[in-house]
Each structure stands twice: as C-alpha cells, then as structure tokens.
Scaffold this motif. Structure first.
Motif, PDB file in Angstrom:
ATOM      1  N   CYS B  38       0.836  -1.205   0.000  1.00 34.99           N
ATOM      2  CA  CYS B  38       0.000   0.000   0.000  1.00 34.99           C
ATOM      3  C   CYS B  38       0.867   1.250   0.000  1.00 34.99           C
ATOM      4  CB  CYS B  38      -0.928   0.009   1.226  1.00 34.99           C
ATOM      5  SG  CYS B  38      -1.872   1.540   1.335  1.00 34.99           S
ATOM      6  N   HIS B  40      -0.579   4.337  -0.222  1.00 33.88           N
ATOM      7  CA  HIS B  40      -1.403   5.444   0.277  1.00 33.88           C
ATOM      8  C   HIS B  40      -1.859   6.419  -0.789  1.00 33.88           C
ATOM      9  CE1 HIS B  40      -0.343   3.610   3.916  1.00 33.88           C
ATOM     10  NE2 HIS B  40       0.912   3.682   3.574  1.00 33.88           N
ATOM     11  N   CYS B  41      -2.335   5.868  -1.862  1.00 33.37           N
ATOM     12  CA  CYS B  41      -2.799   6.708  -2.964  1.00 33.37           C
ATOM     13  C   CYS B  41      -4.231   7.210  -2.736  1.00 33.37           C
ATOM     14  CB  CYS B  41      -2.746   5.928  -4.264  1.00 33.37           C
ATOM     15  SG  CYS B  41      -3.875   4.515  -4.277  1.00 33.37           S
ATOM     16  N   LEU B  42      -4.905   6.662  -1.744  1.00 32.38           N
ATOM     17  CA  LEU B  42      -6.263   7.079  -1.354  1.00 32.38           C
ATOM     18  C   LEU B  42      -7.370   6.650  -2.345  1.00 32.38           C
ATOM     19  CD1 LEU B  42      -5.778  10.715   0.020  1.00 32.38           C
ATOM     20  CD2 LEU B  42      -5.297   8.556   1.142  1.00 32.38           C
ATOM     21  N   CYS B  44      -8.756   3.812  -2.611  1.00 28.98           N
ATOM     22  CA  CYS B  44      -9.755   3.020  -1.890  1.00 28.98           C
ATOM     23  C   CYS B  44     -10.671   3.929  -1.053  1.00 28.98           C
ATOM     24  CB  CYS B  44      -9.098   1.972  -1.005  1.00 28.98           C
ATOM     25  SG  CYS B  44      -7.886   2.666   0.125  1.00 28.98           S
ATOM     26  N   VAL B  59      -7.751   3.011   3.616  1.00 29.59           N
ATOM     27  CA  VAL B  59      -6.311   3.319   3.589  1.00 29.59           C
ATOM     28  C   VAL B  59      -5.787   3.587   5.000  1.00 29.59           C
ATOM     29  CG1 VAL B  59      -6.862   5.714   2.979  1.00 29.59           C
ATOM     30  CG2 VAL B  59      -4.534   4.920   2.692  1.00 29.59           C
ATOM     31  N   CYS B  92      -8.058  -0.771  -6.256  1.00 31.77           N
ATOM     32  CA  CYS B  92      -6.672  -0.600  -5.787  1.00 31.77           C
ATOM     33  C   CYS B  92      -5.659  -0.853  -6.903  1.00 31.77           C
ATOM     34  CB  CYS B  92      -6.401  -1.553  -4.618  1.00 31.77           C
ATOM     35  SG  CYS B  92      -4.669  -1.527  -4.087  1.00 31.77           S
ATOM     36  N   ASN B  94      -2.643  -1.486  -6.663  1.00 36.79           N
ATOM     37  CA  ASN B  94      -1.665  -2.510  -6.295  1.00 36.79           C
ATOM     38  C   ASN B  94      -2.313  -3.864  -6.033  1.00 36.79           C
ATOM     39  OD1 ASN B  94       0.620  -0.906  -6.499  1.00 36.79           O
ATOM     40  ND2 ASN B  94       0.275  -0.008  -4.485  1.00 36.79           N
TER      41      ASN B  94
HETATM   42  S1  SF4 Z   1      -6.037   1.874  -3.178  1.00 38.95           S
HETATM   43 FE1  SF4 Z   1      -4.577   0.282  -2.565  1.00 38.95          FE
HETATM   44  S2  SF4 Z   1      -2.545   1.257  -2.604  1.00 38.95           S
HETATM   45 FE2  SF4 Z   1      -4.092   2.924  -2.714  1.00 38.95          FE
HETATM   46  S3  SF4 Z   1      -4.329   3.541  -0.561  1.00 38.95           S
HETATM   47 FE3  SF4 Z   1      -5.913   1.987  -0.964  1.00 38.95          FE
HETATM   48  S4  SF4 Z   1      -4.991   0.013  -0.373  1.00 38.95           S
HETATM   49 FE4  SF4 Z   1      -3.329   1.529  -0.534  1.00 38.95          FE
END
Ligand code: SF4
Ligand code: SF4
Lengths: 284, 201
Positions: B38, B40-42, B44, B59, B92, B94
C-alpha cells in the motif's frame, strides 16, 4: 424459438430469491422459459452466508459455499441468481481447485469428488445470450420511451483473485435498449447499497439511497433497474425522499416486454409502487 | 519499460520487518495479500461508500496495520462498518485485497476479545449465522426480531417491518435444509472423519 432444444441448468436461487422476493424469482423463471432454459433447483441447497458469514467466520463461509458446489450434478452448468452468492461460490471453487488439503476435507465432508469442470453461470450470462440471439428485437416498440437508470451496485467489483472474471459492463443497458428502452447515464450506477448496514446503520444507507433517488430524478429517469434482491430491498425501504423512484428487476422488465401476462402479484409486492409509472407507459 | 514480476513487486513494498512488522506480517499472511504494497494513494478511500460508519477509511486501516498499531485498528469501528463490497479491492492499483484484510482484522479482533465499538453489528452477524446453523438458510424475520431484542430497540423501524410483512417480504416461517446431518457437519470445528461417507455413493 419454438422447436429449439431445451437446455437444463442447475439453479441456485439463494435465500433472497427463494423466500422474500418472489417477484424476482418468478419473473426470472418466466424469462428462462423464453430462452428455452429449464431451471433445475439445486436439491437441498443452503445459504451462502450472506454478508455475515465471511465477516465473522471465513472458514464457515467457505464451507457453506463448498456444500452447495457439492450438490451440483456433474455435466450441467450452475446458474446463480444472486450476484453476491455468485462471487462466494466462484471464490470457493477457486480456493478448492488450488488447495489439495481443502479438497480432501471437502471430499470427506460431502462424499463427492470435487468437480473441476463445474461451470458457474452468472445471471448476466443469460442476459447476454438473449442479446446475442437478438431475441426481442421484434419487440422494440414494447419498452419504447421508458428511461431507466441502470444500477449495478457492487456487482461488478471483483477481489484480486477474481480480477480475470468478466464484469458484464453495460449488459443491463444493452438488453433493455434492444427492447426499446433508453438507458440514462448517472453516477449512482456502481454505488454499493449497504447490505447489512441497512439494519445496523440505517441513517448511513438512507443518505446514500436518497442521493441516488435524487440523482435519478434529476436525469429524468422513470425507474432504477437492478438484478439484485438485496439492492432492491435496500433502495426501497431506505428511501425517505418525497417522491421515491420505482425500482424494477431486470427480469420483470424483460418479461413485460416479452408480453408476459401473468405478472399477478409482482408489482403489488413492491414497496414503491411501480404501477402508475408502468401504466403511463402502457406496460400493464 | 516498467519492471515486471515479483522482483519489481518486492522493490515497491514498504519493508515492514522490525518491531512493528509482526502484526502486518500476520495480517498479510492470513489475508493472502500484501499490506506492504500500500502506497497510500487514497483510491480506496475515494471508492468506499461507507466512510461515515467506518471512521478510518480503508487506507487508514492499512496504514495502522503497517505501523503495527494493533490495538487502534482492532478496536476501531472501521472494521465493523465495512460491508465487504470490494469497491476498494477492485479499484486498488496494487491489487491489494482490502476486503479480505477487513475480514481477517474482524477475525483477529474476535480471537483477542478486544473492545468492540460496534457490538451491535457483530450481534447482527451472529444472528444471521445462528439462523443458518438452525435452518441452513436465513430467516429474516427471526433475525430481525432477535437483533432488535438484543439491542433493546423495539420501536425504530416497526412501521417498516409491518409494511414488509404485509408486502410478503418477510416470510413468517423459515425455509429449511432437510439434510440435518450435513447442516451439523458445516458447523463442526473440525472437518468430518472418513466414515461420514460410508454407504454413500
Ligand atoms: S487503493 Fe490500494 S494502494 Fe491505494 S491507498 Fe488503498 S490500499 Fe493503498
Ligand atoms: S469493502 Fe469495506 S472498506 Fe472496501 S469499499 Fe466496501 S465498505 Fe469500504
């Protein structure tokens, strides 16, 4: 369609279709008759755990899905009516296929070899068939003028293990346009309905549902169309706007377009009565 | 050309070894996903429709896990407000299975018996599971009644309940699974023994 061979599918109705939402169940059965599909209900099926089992007991959730898989007779695809049950069954099948000790337990518990070949069919695949065979193109006038907001909720979301699974994007729009209706684009299409929060945090769900209803009004839709019994219920019971929008099952609308006359109690069972709207479009 | 394969993935991962890494490692292992991925791209948080009942967005939950903030995350309302809709996991970048992480965190919270700020949600889930244990299927009416009794909440939604009854949306009687031995086996703590198949095809 006459004279075509009838295809038999095993059928998993799930709790919401079997009990509380017979308008979806019986319109779905009507729809499958048009497609020459015979539905053979899975004998003695059990609940997939809804959104609760996996929330507090993942092992149980896998076993609930596993037993259902074990009940499916070989050589016959399994049609799953509920989008959520579909994901649970699909996920369990994938886990079992990739884990020999889980498979051993499964075979010991259910006294059946695990069926790698079992094809689990999404309700949307049936709709796709309808579209591919261009059934209903002679019925274009039927839903003419009906403007609908297609509602998928969480149905197209996939966990990473199932990313490769198809999403059937645009299927509701495709099938109903083929019958003459006009899809409206709106932002509520993929907002989750809240499942159990409707009971435990009704305010949070009311907020989301009211936003959806308001937006569907603003874009001048006549109704919202869904394929999920849970979405249907939450949208209906949690809307507190003055003039809530009727929510119809895709199977109800297709059946109407195909001239189904025996819709007896379907529409009376809706909490937001869709009959005035349907009447105004000459559909009843 | 972007790098491909697991080497590229491991380079992208935040290294979670050390004092706070044990918790993150356990969560990742049990959820069969990688908390360390993760960034932390936000995305989610933007996708999640239920930030209000959750508190920390998804997140935030992942961040707490990365930081080894076991108590904060296991005692949060976030893990109970999450409905498992996969809006986060689906979006997400990732491919982190966020919803599976939520499942695992609830499981760990229950195992450790920590304080639960959303005990009513747990008791709702328990009513559903006990309905399945009893009938093999869910019986909405009894689930609702027990949930309401358990929470001493007799009046909210009573009008809606009546309406649903009248519209035939709440069956009075449950539909059941008839193979009661199979039903029992579903809920056994251990998997069945070989002899449960004796005499069966
Ligand atoms: S979308 Fe995925 S990578 Fe981005 S903050 Fe949420 S869990 Fe983390
Ligand atoms: S699965 Fe949970 S965290 Fe993810 S979007 Fe849905 S409610 Fe939010």
């Amino acid at each position: 369609m006459q004279g075509q061979t009838i295809k038999t599918l095993s059928f998993f109705p799930g709790c919401s279709l079997a009990s509380a939402h017979t308008e979806h169940g019986s319109s779905l059965r009507a729809l499958s008759r048009y497609l020459n599909i015979e539905l053979a209900e899975l004998v003695d099926w059990n609940c997939c755990g809804s959104s609760s089992a996996h929330s507090i007991n993942r092992r149980l959730a896998d076993r609930l899905a596993g037993r259902n898989l074990s009940l499916a007779p070989p050589g016959r695809p399994l049609l799953v009516a509920c989008p959520n049950c579909y994901l649970r069954l699909k996920e369990a099948q994938k886990k079992l296929a990739g884990d020999s000790s889980a498979r051993e337990n499964y075979e010991r518990d259910w006294c059946r070899p695990f069926d790698y070949e079992l094809k689990i069919v999404h309700l949307f695949e049936i709709l796709e068939d309808l579209l591919k065979r261009n059934l209903g193109s002679d019925k274009k006038h039927k839903l003419q003028g009906l403007k609908f907001a297609p509602y998928y909720g969480c149905m197209q979301n996939r966990p990473p293990a199932l990313y490769a699974e198809r999403k059937f994007t645009g299927i509701l729009e495709g099938v109903l346009s083929n019958l003459g209706a006009n899809p409206i684009s709106w932002s509520g299409s993929r907002t989750c309905c809240g499942t159990f929060l409707s009971v435990t945090r009704p305010d949070a769900v009311t907020k989301i549902v009211n936003n959806m209803m308001d937006e569907a009004r603003q874009v001048n839709a006549d109704c919202i169309v869904t394929a999920c019994a849970m979405c249907h219920l939450n949208l209906e019971i949690r809307a507190t706007v003055k003039n809530p929008m009727p929510v119809l099952y895709i199977s109800e609308l297709i059946s109407l377009a195909f001239g189904q006359k025996h819709h007896g109690p379907w529409f009376a069972r809706h909490i937001v009565d869709p009959r005035p709207m349907l009447n105004s479009h000459g559909l009843l | 050309m972007p790098e491909q394969g697991s080497a590229a993935v491991s380079k992208r991962q935040i290294n979670l070894s050390g004092a706070s890494g044990g918790f993150a490692a356990e969560v990742s292992r049990r959820a069969k996903t990688s908390v360390g991925l993760c960034w932390h791209c936000l995305v989610c948080a933007a996708a999640c429709p239920f930030l209000a009942p959750m508190g920390y967005p998804p997140v935030g939950v992942l961040r707490l896990v990365q930081l080894g903030q076991e108590k904060a995350v296991l005692e949060s309302a976030s893990i109970w407000g999450c409905v498992g809709c996969h809006s986060c996991s689906d979006a997400c970048p990732n491919s982190i299975d966020v919803a599976a992480i939520m499942d695992v965190l609830r499981e760990m919270a229950m195992e450790r018996g920590v304080k639960n700020p959303a005990g009513d949600i747990l008791s709702f889930h328990q009513e559903v599971v006990s309905s399945i244990a009893k009938y093999g299927r869910t019986h909405k009416l009894s689930i609702m009644m027990k949930y309401k009794l358990g929470n001493r909440d007799f009046f909210s939604d009573a009008a809606m309940g009546t309406k649903m009854l009248l519209k035939g949306k709440l069956d009075l009687f449950p539909s059941r699974v008839s193979d009661t031995a199979a039903l029992k086996r579903l809920f056994e703590a251990e998997n069945g023994k070989e002899d449960s198949c004796k005499g069966k095809p």
